[in-house]
Design a protein around this motif. Structure first.
Motif, PDB file in Angstrom:
ATOM      1  N   MET A  47      52.821   6.871 -16.545  1.00 61.15           N
ATOM      2  CA  MET A  47      52.986   7.365 -15.182  1.00 61.15           C
ATOM      3  C   MET A  47      54.244   6.740 -14.609  1.00 61.15           C
ATOM      4  N   LYS A  48      55.187   7.565 -14.188  1.00 58.36           N
ATOM      5  CA  LYS A  48      56.455   7.067 -13.651  1.00 58.36           C
ATOM      6  C   LYS A  48      56.246   6.374 -12.309  1.00 58.36           C
ATOM      7  N   ILE A  73      53.094  11.035  -8.404  1.00 56.75           N
ATOM      8  CA  ILE A  73      51.771  11.433  -7.916  1.00 56.75           C
ATOM      9  C   ILE A  73      51.137  12.358  -8.948  1.00 56.75           C
ATOM     10  N   TRP A  74      49.890  12.050  -9.296  1.00 61.03           N
ATOM     11  CA  TRP A  74      49.073  12.925 -10.141  1.00 61.03           C
ATOM     12  C   TRP A  74      47.908  13.387  -9.276  1.00 61.03           C
ATOM     13  N   MET A  97      36.113  17.612  -5.431  1.00 62.31           N
ATOM     14  CA  MET A  97      36.840  16.461  -4.908  1.00 62.31           C
ATOM     15  C   MET A  97      38.259  16.474  -5.461  1.00 62.31           C
ATOM     16  N   ASP A  98      39.187  16.155  -4.593  1.00 59.46           N
ATOM     17  CA  ASP A  98      40.572  15.971  -5.015  1.00 59.46           C
ATOM     18  C   ASP A  98      40.882  14.479  -5.019  1.00 59.46           C
ATOM     19  N   LEU A  99      41.422  14.017  -6.125  1.00 59.95           N
ATOM     20  CA  LEU A  99      41.825  12.623  -6.268  1.00 59.95           C
ATOM     21  C   LEU A  99      43.322  12.600  -6.527  1.00 59.95           C
ATOM     22  N   ILE A 100      44.056  11.975  -5.619  1.00 57.83           N
ATOM     23  CA  ILE A 100      45.504  11.897  -5.731  1.00 57.83           C
ATOM     24  C   ILE A 100      45.868  10.457  -6.079  1.00 57.83           C
ATOM     25  N   LEU A 101      46.412  10.263  -7.257  1.00 60.42           N
ATOM     26  CA  LEU A 101      46.808   8.939  -7.733  1.00 60.42           C
ATOM     27  C   LEU A 101      48.313   8.803  -7.560  1.00 60.42           C
ATOM     28  N   VAL A 110      46.006  19.381 -11.031  1.00 62.53           N
ATOM     29  CA  VAL A 110      46.566  20.303 -10.054  1.00 62.53           C
ATOM     30  C   VAL A 110      48.085  20.260 -10.093  1.00 62.53           C
ATOM     31  N   THR A 111      48.650  19.050 -10.054  1.00 59.41           N
ATOM     32  CA  THR A 111      50.101  18.908 -10.109  1.00 59.41           C
ATOM     33  C   THR A 111      50.475  17.479 -10.449  1.00 59.41           C
TER      34      THR A 111
END
Length: 160
Positions: A130-131, A135-136, A1-5, A152-153
């Protein structure tokens, strides 16, 4: 699973200044600044190129997160679990971490998103800075029977 915050972009200050409370009615009405609108558009363009069509997108009901989500130009769901001050476990339950296959984007607030990051990456601190507009991108994987969370990035509006 990819979770993009994705933390909402730069927003106007609370009208009551230091007297205002995170999550109160005036806080939820705060809009993006002109700079924040540019940040949201810049990050959305980058993210849209990376995301597959089937990605789910969730946003807090706060006006600034709604504006940030709208910049992506995809359908999104507004969820109270993402309101300012939300519990990290509520966020993870909402997205179905780690069991869902399709990527999920969560547009929300600090410190909640930083707490999710710290929990998933097993950081010693209770939350991660977190700025605004950043995106994390995190990924869950099974490595020889053990669950791992990979970073990932990290992208910020200034670096795109």
């Amino acid at each position: 699973m990819d979770l993009i915050l994705w933390r909402h972009a730069e927003a106007q200050e609370h009208p009551l200044g230091m007297e205002g409370q995170q999550g109160d009615a005036l806080d939820l009405e705060r809009r993006l600044t002109v700079r924040g609108e540019k940040q949201a558009v810049r990050m959305a363009a980058w993210l849209d190129r990376q995301l597959p069509e089937g990605a789910r997108v969730y946003a807090s009901p706060a006006q600034r997160t709604q504006q940030t989500a709208a910049a992506l130009g995809r359908r999104f769901r507004t969820r109270d679990e993402l309101l300012p001050g939300a519990e990290p476990t509520a966020v993870l339950n909402l997205v179905g971490w780690p069991g869902v296959r399709s990527p999920v984007v969560v547009i929300g607030h600090q410190p909640t998103l930083g707490q999710v990051i710290a929990h998933l990456l097993r950081l010693p601190e209770p939350d991660c800075p977190m700025k605004k507009g950043a995106i994390w991108w995190l990924r869950d994987r099974d490595r020889r029977g053990a669950q791992q969370t990979l970073l990932v990035t990290v992208q910020t509006p200034e670096k795109i």
